[in-house]
Design a protein around this motif. Structure first.
Motif, short mmCIF file in Angstrom:
data_model
loop_
_atom_site.label_atom_id
_atom_site.label_comp_id
_atom_site.label_asym_id
_atom_site.label_seq_id
_atom_site.Cartn_x
_atom_site.Cartn_y
_atom_site.Cartn_z
N LEU A 2 6.97 -10.91 -5.20
CA LEU A 2 5.78 -10.96 -3.91
C LEU A 2 4.63 -11.97 -4.43
O LEU A 2 4.10 -12.40 -3.63
CB LEU A 2 5.06 -9.80 -4.23
CG LEU A 2 5.69 -8.50 -3.46
CD1 LEU A 2 5.23 -7.09 -3.70
CD2 LEU A 2 6.48 -8.76 -2.11
N SER A 3 4.65 -12.53 -5.62
CA SER A 3 3.72 -13.51 -5.92
C SER A 3 4.00 -14.93 -5.74
O SER A 3 3.31 -15.81 -5.64
CB SER A 3 3.24 -13.45 -7.44
OG SER A 3 4.35 -13.51 -8.10
N GLU A 4 5.41 -15.17 -5.16
CA GLU A 4 5.72 -16.34 -4.74
C GLU A 4 4.94 -16.91 -3.65
O GLU A 4 4.57 -16.20 -2.83
CB GLU A 4 7.28 -16.42 -4.55
CG GLU A 4 8.11 -16.20 -6.01
CD GLU A 4 9.47 -16.07 -5.77
OE1 GLU A 4 10.19 -16.83 -6.43
OE2 GLU A 4 9.91 -15.33 -4.77
N THR A 27 0.66 -16.33 -0.48
CA THR A 27 1.86 -15.46 -1.23
C THR A 27 2.55 -14.87 -0.13
O THR A 27 2.05 -14.50 0.72
CB THR A 27 1.64 -14.66 -2.44
OG1 THR A 27 0.73 -13.71 -1.96
CG2 THR A 27 0.54 -15.65 -3.53
N ALA A 29 3.27 -11.57 -0.86
CA ALA A 29 2.46 -10.51 -0.66
C ALA A 29 1.11 -10.41 0.24
O ALA A 29 0.87 -9.62 0.95
CB ALA A 29 1.70 -9.99 -2.31
N ASP A 30 0.45 -11.71 0.18
CA ASP A 30 -0.71 -11.77 1.16
C ASP A 30 0.04 -11.69 2.58
O ASP A 30 -0.72 -10.94 3.56
CB ASP A 30 -1.00 -13.48 1.11
CG ASP A 30 -2.09 -13.65 -0.13
OD1 ASP A 30 -2.20 -12.58 -0.75
OD2 ASP A 30 -1.90 -14.71 -0.44
N TYR A 665 -3.05 -2.01 -11.95
CA TYR A 665 -3.83 -2.95 -10.73
C TYR A 665 -5.22 -3.30 -11.25
O TYR A 665 -5.73 -4.41 -11.03
CB TYR A 665 -3.75 -2.04 -9.50
CG TYR A 665 -4.56 -2.74 -8.50
CD1 TYR A 665 -4.10 -3.75 -7.65
CD2 TYR A 665 -5.87 -2.23 -8.35
CE1 TYR A 665 -4.82 -4.18 -6.62
CE2 TYR A 665 -6.77 -2.71 -7.48
CZ TYR A 665 -6.09 -3.62 -6.18
OH TYR A 665 -6.82 -4.35 -5.60
N GLN A 668 -5.97 -5.97 -13.93
CA GLN A 668 -5.83 -7.24 -13.13
C GLN A 668 -7.14 -7.45 -12.54
O GLN A 668 -7.75 -8.69 -12.87
CB GLN A 668 -4.74 -7.33 -12.19
CG GLN A 668 -3.74 -8.28 -12.55
CD GLN A 668 -2.66 -8.13 -11.64
OE1 GLN A 668 -2.79 -7.73 -10.62
NE2 GLN A 668 -1.37 -8.36 -12.22
#
Ligand code: ADP
Ligand code: MG
Length: 677
Positions: A2-4, A27, A29-30, A665, A668
């Motif tokens: 998802l962070s790609e 990303t 995810a975004d 989460y 982070q």
């Protein structure tokens, strides 16, 4: 993963990536968490209920083959008849020549478009072959930038979903999902973008509302915990017996709510943590008494206390009432901008050498030249008028006192939970006994003479009145001119034995002071004023508050002004002169006449004005939620707050494996902890 970056997705090139970046989507995810900002829901209603010019959805049977005509360059018009509820309805479609082949007599078709009730005709914007299903009726609408269309974005989100949907992991403990009957994160993401029906969408939104609130509350409460732990070593050993004697010397006994708030404050003073507390209470609920007692407690612990207020008038008033109240028990000094020269030097030295126990003042208190001997406790009155900066200045001076913020603007429960989530909150939600409710009347300007006569009658009975002059938006000068004009008008109207006074912000401090003293002594009976009397001024003999242009004020401000009367045992009146144009304005006047409770009023104000406006534009610090709405979802907010409290208090993040993903989460997110103010 998802962070790609989004460019990993098929069909997302450089230009698309740039457009997405401008929507803050970087990303995958975004992209998956970029939720529609609204949904168009088309319901199939009987023809008789369709409204002319509305966007509607209808379902019917195609009667015969469409006819297609071309005009202009590349333009076409497709028209056909369908049968809906046994009635012939005409459908028109532009520039969709290709649809001719799909629209087949006797087949069902579902059309969405603009309805012409006179001609029984629909101009189609969307069509779907076959009968309507729930799914077709909910159309997510995204906020877009660049070259993106709704359809294009939907398509990319669909790609992201099918390639990476499985990477979406649950964040909440599973037993939460069960007990709140909310869908898992992955399902909920899908339903936000591709809702099958209303019910599924509702539950998905419920889930994210809760999730957003919970995460926010967890962050706030963790922050509060960290702040506490970082400020140990701040214990004030006050003398409980002396404090009790001080309380017993009051001419009244404390209300239950006052006592409870006081206990919370005293516990903070005694604890090794630095106090960071908000004391809320309606005007006249007796916050000042609580403040005085806690200042006294701090003095018995050998510390200095400071009381910061937003205006000079207030500072002077507090200075006077505290001086009377404390008598020989404390040395109290006043420090405002208008204390000058030799006197100022003297006061500054008493603050520095410790002769001054309590320092009352405006923000002059926190200037460089002020050096405290041993400042242990600061009370900030009407805290929303002080910027975060000013609060910080004290700490920059190497001082780390207990801090109590007081506000008479009741902050709606919903906002208090969010905006002040990192503070402890005490609430005085009870009035001293024997207070009469203020009668509030809304009237028009043409009754002004009757109002003046009413005032004259009350004045003949020994009472006093405030008249708040009309307001000119953003013009101090004109405001003052208005006050001056009104002052002359009243002076002429009343016989000489009625003394009319004038008060506005541009008067020299000494003159303001003189006028307030005259008013307090009933040498002035009618005080014409701009809104400078708004906060805190206490003249119990005043029973009438007239407010010009009342529609220009927020409900909370009107309530503040109203709070200047009703402070004694006589029946008081608040007269609102207002001719609001719009419905909202009328509604606000109505609410004022019906609601005496400041908290209730502030909730209403919030609903009418929205959270952004409530504290004024800038300093609100209120977070933007994607899905959640603080006003409508306040139940979820409260649930989330309680859950967060339990999680922190019971240390579940560390002790319970079910909370692992939440912990990760937050770890982070908490890389920002060093920014603690
Ligand atoms: P606030 O600061 O909350 O607006 P104040 O502390 O100025 O309210 O109190 C308003 C008035 O009520 C003051 O005249 C005060 O002396 C009086 N008062 C405060 N507490 C009590 C109480 N428990 N019983 C009776 N009167 C009270
Ligand atoms: Mg007060």
């Amino acid at each position: 993963m998802l962070s790609e970056p989004v460019t990993k997705l098929k069909g997302v090139g450089q230009k698309a990536a740039e457009d997405l970046a401008s929507m803050n989507i970087h990303t995958i995810a975004d992209l998956l968490y970029y939720f529609p900002y609204r949904y168009d829901v088309y319901e199939i209603k009987p023809l008789s209920e369709l409204i002319h010019d509305d966007k509607v959805t209808i379902e019917g049977r195609v009667v015969h083959e469409p006819s297609l005509t071309f005009y202009g360059r590349n333009k076409s018009r497709l028209s056909f008849t369908l049968e809906v509820e046994g009635i012939a309805v005409k459908a028109v479609m532009f520039n969709r020549a290709f649809a001719k082949k799909q629209i087949i007599p006797d087949n069902m078709i579902t059309l969405t478009g603009k309805w012409d009730a006179h001609r029984l005709q629909i101009t189609v914007s969307n069509y779907k072959l076959g009968p309507a299903e729930d799914q077709a009726n909910i159309n997510p609408v995204y906020s877009l930038k660049g070259d993106f269309t709704n359809i294009k974005l939907k398509k990319i989100i669909k790609t992201a979903w099918s390639e990476h949907g499985d990477d979406i992991h649950e964040l909440l403990p599973i037993h939460y999902l069960k007990s709140y009957k909310i869908p898992g994160r992955k399902d909920a993401v899908f339903s936000m973008h591709f809702p099958q029906n209303r019910s599924v969408l509702k539950h998905a939104r419920r889930r994210f509302t809760y999730e957003e609130f919970l995460l926010f509350q967890l962050k706030m409460q963790l922050l509060r915990k960290l702040k506490r732990e970082s400020t140990q070593g701040n214990t004030q050993h006050y003398e409980a017996v002396k404090v009790q004697e001080f309380i017993e010397a009051f001419p009244f006994s404390l209300t239950t709510a006052q006592q409870k708030s006081l206990n919370q404050i005293l516990a903070d003073l005694k604890s090794p943590y630095r106090m960071n507390r908000l004391l809320q209470g309606d005007v006249g609920s007796g916050k000042t008494a609580v403040a005085a007692i806690s200042l006294y407690a701090s003095i018995t612990a050998g510390k200095q206390g400071a009381l910061m207020v937003p205006t000079e008038i207030l500072a002077e008033q507090h200075y006077q009432s505290l001086t009377e109240l404390f008598g020989d028990l404390a040395t109290i000094v006043l420090l405002t901008g208008s204390v000058k020269g030799k006197r100022r030097k003297e006061i500054l030295s008493t603050i520095q050498n410790g002769d001054a126990d309590i320092i009352v003042g405006t923000h002059a208190l926190i200037q460089d030249e002020v050096i405290f001997n041993d400042l242990g406790f600061v009370i900030v009155d009407e805290q929303h008028r002080f910027g975060v900066e000013q609060r910080r200045t004290l700490r920059d001076k190497g001082l780390n006192p207990d801090v109590l913020f007081m506000t008479a603007t009741p902050i709606p429960r919903t906002l208090a939970i969010t905006a002040f989530g990192d503070m402890d909150v005490s609430v005085i939600d009870e009035m001293p006994v024997g207070r009469k409710e203020i009668e509030t009347i809304w009237t028009k300007e043409n009754t002004f003479e009757r109002i003046l006569d009413f005032i004259a009658k009350r004045v003949a009975e020994g009472e006093q009145a405030y008249v708040i002059s009309p307001l000119i938006e953003e013009s101090d000068k004109l405001d003052i001119q208005n006050a001056v004009d009104l002052f002359h008008q009243l002076q002429e109207y009343y016989p000489p034995e009625v003394n009319v006074g004038l008060m506005h912000g541009r008067l020299p401090a000494a003159e303001k002071d003189g006028i307030m003293k005259q008013f307090a002594a009933n040498d002035i009976q009618v005080l014409v004023s701009t809104t400078v009397v708004e906060v805190g001024v206490n003249v119990p003999n005043a029973t009438i508050m007239v407010i010009y242009d009342a529609e220009r004020f927020g409900l909370s401000q009107l309530h503040q002004l109203r709070g200047r009367v009703g402070r004694g045992d006589k029946q008081s009146y608040c007269i609102l002169i207002a001719e609001p144009k719009g419905e909202v304005g009328k509604e606000r006047m109505r609410i004022m006449t019906e609601t005496a409770n400041g908290f209730e009023l502030s909730e209403q104000d919030l609903k009418l004005r929205g959270p952004g406006d409530f504290f004024g534009k800038k300093q609100s610090g209120i977070p933007e939620f994607k899905v959640a709405d603080m006003i409508h979802d306040y139940r979820a907010l409260e649930t989330a707050r309680n859950d967060a409290q339990e999680i922190i208090e019971m240390n579940l993040l560390e002790n319970d494996k079910n909370y692992d993903s939440l912990r990760k989460y937050l770890e982070q997110e908490f890389s920002f902890v060093d920014k603690l103010d």
